[in-house]
Write an enzyme that holds these catalytic residues in place. Structure first.
Site, PDB file in Angstrom:
ATOM      1  N   PRO A  11     -23.454  77.832   4.735  1.00  0.00           N
ATOM      2  CA  PRO A  11     -23.619  79.253   4.441  1.00  0.00           C
ATOM      3  C   PRO A  11     -23.796  80.124   5.671  1.00  0.00           C
ATOM      4  O   PRO A  11     -24.439  79.744   6.638  1.00  0.00           O
ATOM      5  CB  PRO A  11     -24.874  79.297   3.563  1.00  0.00           C
ATOM      6  CG  PRO A  11     -25.605  78.039   3.838  1.00  0.00           C
ATOM      7  CD  PRO A  11     -24.552  77.027   4.186  1.00  0.00           C
ATOM      8  N   ASN A  12     -23.154  81.271   5.591  1.00  0.00           N
ATOM      9  CA  ASN A  12     -23.235  82.357   6.570  1.00  0.00           C
ATOM     10  C   ASN A  12     -22.489  82.073   7.865  1.00  0.00           C
ATOM     11  O   ASN A  12     -22.395  82.956   8.712  1.00  0.00           O
ATOM     12  CB  ASN A  12     -24.686  82.751   6.857  1.00  0.00           C
ATOM     13  CG  ASN A  12     -25.383  83.232   5.609  1.00  0.00           C
ATOM     14  OD1 ASN A  12     -24.849  84.086   4.900  1.00  0.00           O
ATOM     15  ND2 ASN A  12     -26.536  82.674   5.310  1.00  0.00           N
ATOM     16  N   ARG A  19     -22.955  87.981  13.211  1.00  0.00           N
ATOM     17  CA  ARG A  19     -24.289  87.649  12.685  1.00  0.00           C
ATOM     18  C   ARG A  19     -25.208  87.217  13.822  1.00  0.00           C
ATOM     19  O   ARG A  19     -24.945  86.219  14.489  1.00  0.00           O
ATOM     20  CB  ARG A  19     -24.169  86.519  11.666  1.00  0.00           C
ATOM     21  CG  ARG A  19     -25.507  86.036  11.172  1.00  0.00           C
ATOM     22  CD  ARG A  19     -25.359  84.808  10.289  1.00  0.00           C
ATOM     23  NE  ARG A  19     -26.670  84.340   9.923  1.00  0.00           N
ATOM     24  CZ  ARG A  19     -27.027  83.064   9.920  1.00  0.00           C
ATOM     25  NH1 ARG A  19     -26.169  82.127  10.243  1.00  0.00           N
ATOM     26  NH2 ARG A  19     -28.246  82.721   9.588  1.00  0.00           N
ATOM     27  N   TYR A  24     -26.563  83.237  17.821  1.00  0.00           N
ATOM     28  CA  TYR A  24     -25.357  82.451  17.566  1.00  0.00           C
ATOM     29  C   TYR A  24     -24.181  82.800  18.466  1.00  0.00           C
ATOM     30  O   TYR A  24     -23.141  82.143  18.388  1.00  0.00           O
ATOM     31  CB  TYR A  24     -24.949  82.606  16.093  1.00  0.00           C
ATOM     32  CG  TYR A  24     -26.040  82.155  15.153  1.00  0.00           C
ATOM     33  CD1 TYR A  24     -26.379  80.812  15.030  1.00  0.00           C
ATOM     34  CD2 TYR A  24     -26.762  83.078  14.404  1.00  0.00           C
ATOM     35  CE1 TYR A  24     -27.384  80.395  14.186  1.00  0.00           C
ATOM     36  CE2 TYR A  24     -27.775  82.667  13.550  1.00  0.00           C
ATOM     37  CZ  TYR A  24     -28.083  81.327  13.448  1.00  0.00           C
ATOM     38  OH  TYR A  24     -29.081  80.922  12.615  1.00  0.00           O
ATOM     39  N   ASN A  75     -22.159  71.130   9.827  1.00  0.00           N
ATOM     40  CA  ASN A  75     -23.149  72.154  10.138  1.00  0.00           C
ATOM     41  C   ASN A  75     -23.549  72.731   8.794  1.00  0.00           C
ATOM     42  O   ASN A  75     -22.878  73.617   8.264  1.00  0.00           O
ATOM     43  CB  ASN A  75     -22.581  73.231  11.064  1.00  0.00           C
ATOM     44  CG  ASN A  75     -23.630  74.255  11.449  1.00  0.00           C
ATOM     45  OD1 ASN A  75     -24.662  74.366  10.798  1.00  0.00           O
ATOM     46  ND2 ASN A  75     -23.363  75.017  12.491  1.00  0.00           N
ATOM     47  N   ALA A  78     -28.412  76.678   6.784  1.00  0.00           N
ATOM     48  CA  ALA A  78     -29.718  76.716   6.122  1.00  0.00           C
ATOM     49  C   ALA A  78     -29.928  75.556   5.153  1.00  0.00           C
ATOM     50  O   ALA A  78     -31.062  75.119   4.940  1.00  0.00           O
ATOM     51  CB  ALA A  78     -29.892  78.040   5.386  1.00  0.00           C
ATOM     52  N   GLU A  99     -24.313  65.631  12.658  1.00  0.00           N
ATOM     53  CA  GLU A  99     -24.929  66.921  12.317  1.00  0.00           C
ATOM     54  C   GLU A  99     -24.832  67.832  13.535  1.00  0.00           C
ATOM     55  O   GLU A  99     -25.155  67.420  14.649  1.00  0.00           O
ATOM     56  CB  GLU A  99     -26.396  66.690  11.942  1.00  0.00           C
ATOM     57  CG  GLU A  99     -27.166  67.941  11.627  1.00  0.00           C
ATOM     58  CD  GLU A  99     -28.635  67.657  11.310  1.00  0.00           C
ATOM     59  OE1 GLU A  99     -29.390  68.631  11.183  1.00  0.00           O
ATOM     60  OE2 GLU A  99     -29.022  66.467  11.195  1.00  0.00           O
ATOM     61  N   HIS A 101     -25.584  71.937  15.075  1.00  0.00           N
ATOM     62  CA  HIS A 101     -26.164  73.280  14.959  1.00  0.00           C
ATOM     63  C   HIS A 101     -25.831  74.050  16.226  1.00  0.00           C
ATOM     64  O   HIS A 101     -25.928  73.502  17.330  1.00  0.00           O
ATOM     65  CB  HIS A 101     -27.680  73.221  14.775  1.00  0.00           C
ATOM     66  CG  HIS A 101     -28.072  72.486  13.537  1.00  0.00           C
ATOM     67  ND1 HIS A 101     -27.997  73.055  12.294  1.00  0.00           N
ATOM     68  CD2 HIS A 101     -28.484  71.209  13.364  1.00  0.00           C
ATOM     69  CE1 HIS A 101     -28.371  72.157  11.405  1.00  0.00           C
ATOM     70  NE2 HIS A 101     -28.657  71.025  12.024  1.00  0.00           N
ATOM     71  N   ARG A 108     -36.815  77.039  17.369  1.00  0.00           N
ATOM     72  CA  ARG A 108     -36.873  78.160  16.435  1.00  0.00           C
ATOM     73  C   ARG A 108     -38.052  77.987  15.469  1.00  0.00           C
ATOM     74  O   ARG A 108     -38.981  77.243  15.742  1.00  0.00           O
ATOM     75  CB  ARG A 108     -35.534  78.267  15.706  1.00  0.00           C
ATOM     76  CG  ARG A 108     -34.404  78.573  16.723  1.00  0.00           C
ATOM     77  CD  ARG A 108     -33.090  78.843  16.105  1.00  0.00           C
ATOM     78  NE  ARG A 108     -33.171  80.012  15.225  1.00  0.00           N
ATOM     79  CZ  ARG A 108     -32.266  80.277  14.306  1.00  0.00           C
ATOM     80  NH1 ARG A 108     -31.233  79.484  14.136  1.00  0.00           N
ATOM     81  NH2 ARG A 108     -32.381  81.351  13.545  1.00  0.00           N
TER      82      ARG A 108
END
Length: 145
Positions: A11-12, A19, A24, A75, A78, A99, A101, A108
Site C-alpha cells: 500500500p501507498n 509521498r 522515501y 515490500n 505498512a 523483504e 523497505h 523510525r
C-alpha cells in the site's frame, strides 16, 4: 528456461515520488521498476511486478508465484507490521522471499520495528532507497546457484 522473480509492492507505494519525499525520496515506483528490470536483465533474470493497496490482492500475488517464479521480493509497506496473512502466504508457497523497505524501519517509529515478514524471509534489506531492490535482486539470485 531462465529464472524469474516477482517484485510485490504494498500500500501507498504507488505514490512514491510525491509521498513524504523526505523519507522515501523522489524516485517513483515506475523508476524502481525500470531499475529492477534493467538489473534483472544484466543478471539474466526475468522480473515482473505487482502493486496493490489491498492485502488480499497481495496474498493472491504471493500464492500465484508458486510454480511460476523462483523468488519474491516483497515490500509489504505498512502490512509488514500487521499482516499475518502475508506471512502465512509466504510460508505456504515456499518461494524464497527477500523483504525490502526503502527507509530504515529501525530508525523510525517503534511500531515499525516489528515485521511479520522477516521470520519467513531469507533476508531483509532496508534503508537504501530504490537501490534496495537491486540489492535484493543480487541477494535472491545468489541463492539460485
Amino acid at each position: 528456461m531462465g529464472k524469474s522473480v516477482i517484485i510485490i509492492n504494498g500500500p501507498n507505494l504507488n505514490l512514491l515520488g510525491t509521498r513524504e519525499p523526505e523519507i522515501y525520496g523522489r524516485t517513483t515506483l515506475a523508476d524502481i521498476e525500470a531499475l529492477a528490470r534493467d538489473h534483472g536483465r544484466r543478471l539474466g533474470v526475468d522480473v515482473s511486478f505487482v502493486q496493490s493497496n489491498l492485502e488480499g490482492e497481495l496474498v493472491d500475488a504471493i500464492q500465484k508465484a508458486r510454480g511460476v517464479h523462483d523468488g519474491i521480493i516483497l515490500n509489504a509497506a505498512a502490512y509488514t507490521h500487521t499482516s499475518v496473512a502475508l506471512m502465512d502466504a509466504l510460508k505456504a508457497t515456499g518461494v524464497p522471499a527477500v523483504e525490502v523497505h526503502l527507509s530504515n524501519i529501525f530508525s523510525r517509529e517503534p511500531f515499525r520495528h516489528h515485521s511479520y515478514i522477516s521470520p519467513v524471509a531469507i533476508g531483509v534489506i532496508c534503508g537504501f532507497g530504490a537501490k534496495g531492490y537491486v540489492l535484493a535482486l543480487d541477494a535472491l539470485v545468489a541463492t539460485f546457484d
